[in-house]
Design a protein around this motif. Structure first.
Motif, PDB file in Angstrom:
ATOM      1  N   LEU A  74       0.766  -1.099  -0.075  1.00  0.00           N
ATOM      2  CA  LEU A  74       0.009   0.054   0.202  1.00  0.00           C
ATOM      3  C   LEU A  74       0.899   1.306  -0.186  1.00  0.00           C
ATOM      4  N   ARG A  75       2.085   1.128   0.570  1.00  0.00           N
ATOM      5  CA  ARG A  75       2.936   2.221   0.470  1.00  0.00           C
ATOM      6  C   ARG A  75       3.553   2.574  -0.975  1.00  0.00           C
ATOM      7  N   TYR A  76       3.658   1.448  -1.494  1.00  0.00           N
ATOM      8  CA  TYR A  76       4.226   1.550  -3.191  1.00  0.00           C
ATOM      9  C   TYR A  76       2.992   2.116  -3.758  1.00  0.00           C
ATOM     10  N   ASP A  77       1.641   1.761  -3.590  1.00  0.00           N
ATOM     11  CA  ASP A  77       0.682   2.221  -4.290  1.00  0.00           C
ATOM     12  C   ASP A  77       0.291   3.882  -3.979  1.00  0.00           C
ATOM     13  N   SER A  78       0.681   4.033  -2.633  1.00  0.00           N
ATOM     14  CA  SER A  78       0.568   5.638  -2.345  1.00  0.00           C
ATOM     15  C   SER A  78       1.537   6.315  -3.247  1.00  0.00           C
ATOM     16  N   GLU A  79       2.786   5.972  -3.286  1.00  0.00           N
ATOM     17  CA  GLU A  79       3.601   6.758  -4.032  1.00  0.00           C
ATOM     18  C   GLU A  79       3.318   6.476  -5.587  1.00  0.00           C
ATOM     19  N   GLU A  80       2.816   5.577  -6.080  1.00  0.00           N
ATOM     20  CA  GLU A  80       2.348   5.678  -7.383  1.00  0.00           C
ATOM     21  C   GLU A  80       1.223   6.573  -7.776  1.00  0.00           C
ATOM     22  N   LEU A  81       0.392   6.809  -6.821  1.00  0.00           N
ATOM     23  CA  LEU A  81      -0.838   7.655  -6.984  1.00  0.00           C
ATOM     24  C   LEU A  81      -0.217   8.906  -6.637  1.00  0.00           C
ATOM     25  N   GLN A  82       0.827   9.393  -6.040  1.00  0.00           N
ATOM     26  CA  GLN A  82       1.101  10.727  -5.951  1.00  0.00           C
ATOM     27  C   GLN A  82       1.909  11.035  -7.160  1.00  0.00           C
ATOM     28  N   ALA A  83       2.781   9.935  -7.904  1.00  0.00           N
ATOM     29  CA  ALA A  83       3.538  10.366  -9.131  1.00  0.00           C
ATOM     30  C   ALA A  83       2.300  10.521 -10.063  1.00  0.00           C
ATOM     31  N   ARG A  84       1.150   9.903 -10.192  1.00  0.00           N
ATOM     32  CA  ARG A  84       0.338   9.973 -11.222  1.00  0.00           C
ATOM     33  C   ARG A  84      -0.626  11.427 -11.260  1.00  0.00           C
ATOM     34  N   PHE A  85      -0.548  11.832  -9.928  1.00  0.00           N
ATOM     35  CA  PHE A  85      -1.332  13.017  -9.607  1.00  0.00           C
ATOM     36  C   PHE A  85      -0.456  14.480 -10.344  1.00  0.00           C
ATOM     37  N   LYS A  86       0.964  13.832  -9.900  1.00  0.00           N
ATOM     38  CA  LYS A  86       2.146  15.063 -10.482  1.00  0.00           C
ATOM     39  C   LYS A  86       1.999  15.003 -12.035  1.00  0.00           C
ATOM     40  N   ARG A  87       2.139  13.718 -12.590  1.00  0.00           N
ATOM     41  CA  ARG A  87       2.043  13.594 -14.001  1.00  0.00           C
ATOM     42  C   ARG A  87       0.970  13.985 -14.836  1.00  0.00           C
ATOM     43  N   SER A  88      -0.172  14.102 -13.955  1.00  0.00           N
ATOM     44  CA  SER A  88      -1.541  14.454 -14.789  1.00  0.00           C
ATOM     45  C   SER A  88      -1.345  15.839 -15.221  1.00  0.00           C
ATOM     46  N   SER A  89      -0.353  16.893 -14.648  1.00  0.00           N
ATOM     47  CA  SER A  89      -0.322  18.288 -15.070  1.00  0.00           C
ATOM     48  C   SER A  89       0.111  18.460 -16.417  1.00  0.00           C
ATOM     49  N   ILE A  90       1.251  17.076 -16.820  1.00  0.00           N
ATOM     50  CA  ILE A  90       1.753  17.196 -18.084  1.00  0.00           C
ATOM     51  C   ILE A  90       1.001  16.273 -19.165  1.00  0.00           C
ATOM     52  N   GLU A  91       0.306  15.432 -18.548  1.00  0.00           N
ATOM     53  CA  GLU A  91      -0.657  14.446 -19.481  1.00  0.00           C
ATOM     54  C   GLU A  91      -1.762  15.282 -19.827  1.00  0.00           C
ATOM     55  N   GLY A  92      -2.223  16.259 -19.046  1.00  0.00           N
ATOM     56  CA  GLY A  92      -3.483  16.949 -19.411  1.00  0.00           C
ATOM     57  C   GLY A  92      -3.117  18.118 -19.998  1.00  0.00           C
ATOM     58  N   ARG A  93      -1.959  18.407 -20.258  1.00  0.00           N
ATOM     59  CA  ARG A  93      -1.511  19.606 -21.291  1.00  0.00           C
ATOM     60  C   ARG A  93      -2.039  20.878 -20.628  1.00  0.00           C
ATOM     61  N   GLY A  94      -2.172  20.977 -19.652  1.00  0.00           N
ATOM     62  CA  GLY A  94      -2.614  22.308 -19.063  1.00  0.00           C
ATOM     63  C   GLY A  94      -3.961  22.567 -18.962  1.00  0.00           C
ATOM     64  N   THR A  95      -5.050  21.568 -19.588  1.00  0.00           N
ATOM     65  CA  THR A  95      -6.277  21.772 -19.485  1.00  0.00           C
ATOM     66  C   THR A  95      -6.820  21.182 -18.133  1.00  0.00           C
ATOM     67  N   SER A  96      -7.549  22.209 -17.397  1.00  0.00           N
ATOM     68  CA  SER A  96      -7.918  21.792 -16.276  1.00  0.00           C
ATOM     69  C   SER A  96      -9.026  20.479 -15.987  1.00  0.00           C
ATOM     70  N   GLN A  97      -9.765  20.430 -17.010  1.00  0.00           N
ATOM     71  CA  GLN A  97     -10.611  19.199 -16.778  1.00  0.00           C
ATOM     72  C   GLN A  97      -9.970  18.047 -17.255  1.00  0.00           C
ATOM     73  N   GLU A  98      -8.981  17.863 -18.059  1.00  0.00           N
ATOM     74  CA  GLU A  98      -8.294  16.650 -18.416  1.00  0.00           C
ATOM     75  C   GLU A  98      -7.321  16.350 -17.424  1.00  0.00           C
ATOM     76  N   ILE A  99      -6.804  17.263 -16.615  1.00  0.00           N
ATOM     77  CA  ILE A  99      -5.984  17.070 -15.329  1.00  0.00           C
ATOM     78  C   ILE A  99      -6.891  16.220 -14.158  1.00  0.00           C
ATOM     79  N   SER A 100      -8.083  17.108 -13.984  1.00  0.00           N
ATOM     80  CA  SER A 100      -8.892  16.359 -13.000  1.00  0.00           C
ATOM     81  C   SER A 100      -9.439  15.121 -13.368  1.00  0.00           C
TER      82      SER A 100
END
Length: 266
Positions: free
Chosen positions: A8-34
């Protein structure tokens, strides 16, 4: 079980990384990031609530004609009708088939975002299930029977104020200023790597050792789960009043509580 907590600690690290990556993957569009962040939480929940549970999002209807605001992650009980349209989304979600509603708010240090989540939560808590699913229902106090007819509401966050007590006081102040009764208040706030804020509305719901006076009903507590906060999240999901009667004892808690997590009133 230490191995389970480590996963679960690894899952937590992965979740945090995905949240950070979302800003890049969403290309700055707030709805895509969300959307990326919602999907990350939904996918984690799916691992622990597999089919016949279903994970969805949207507004919830009750049989009294009320509808909640849209919520990011809904755990649908196996008893929920399979109201899926051609695009694979639930066209109708009903309160009597929802176990838990989880709103994803990455940064509740932002007062505007926190207040938005509290408004969404109130719209969920105003709903009522028609059918009471408690075992030995007539042996339970009326206030517990009433509570069990509501859909539990969680906020899932990555960030709160550095001093958690400040966030808790902001929540309590909002409810006091807007005269929100306890029945319409949220149940749980998850803050990754920090802990869990829990609104124990009645002392019968408190799972830890505590000496409540006869006059005390319950209260707000902060549980310092730290790196094991996802374990705390699953622990509290496991304790809600679900949308169907479960005659079997739930087992997940025995894998999540191999360490002691201090809880303090706030």
């Amino acid at each position: 079980m230490k191995d389970f907590l480590e996963i679960l600690r690894y899952d937590s690290e992965e979740l945090q990384a995905r949240f950070k990556r979302s800003s890049i993957e969403g290309r700055g569009t707030s709805q895509e990031i969300s959307d990326f962040r919602e999907h990350a939480v939904q996918e984690f929940v799916k691992k622990y609530y597999p089919f016949p549970y279903r994970i969805s999002k949207g507004g919830i209807y009750d049989s009294y004609g009320r509808r909640s605001d849209s919520v990011d992650c809904l755990i649908l009980n196996p008893n929920h009708p399979h109201t899926v349209n051609q695009s694979g989304k639930h066209s109708l979600i009903v309160a009597d088939g929802v176990d838990v509603a989880i709103e994803v708010k990455p940064d509740i240090a932002n007062r505007h975002e926190l207040h938005r989540a509290l408004v969404q939560g109130r719209s969920v808590k105003l709903l009522r299930r028609r059918v009471n699913t408690l075992l030995f229902v007539n042996q339970r106090p009326e206030y517990i029977r009433d509570l069990s007819k509501q859909v539990p509401f969680f906020i899932f966050s990555m960030k709160a104020k550095a001093d958690i007590d400040v966030t808790i006081q902001e929540i309590k102040s909002y409810y006091e200023e807007n005269e929100v009764p306890i029945s319409e208040q949220l149940d749980v706030v998850v803050i990754i790597d920090k802990g869990i804020i829990v609104n124990y509305k009645y002392k019968e719901l408190y799972p830890w050792n505590a000496d409540f006076t006869d006059e005390q009903k319950g209260g707000w507590f902060f549980e310092e789960w730290g790196a094991n906060t996802l374990a705390g999240f699953l622990f509290h999901l496991d304790r809600v009043f679900g949308a169907s009667t479960d005659i079997n004892e739930k087992f997940l808690k025995y894998y999540l509580l191999s360490e002691t997590y201090p809880s303090r009133p706030v």
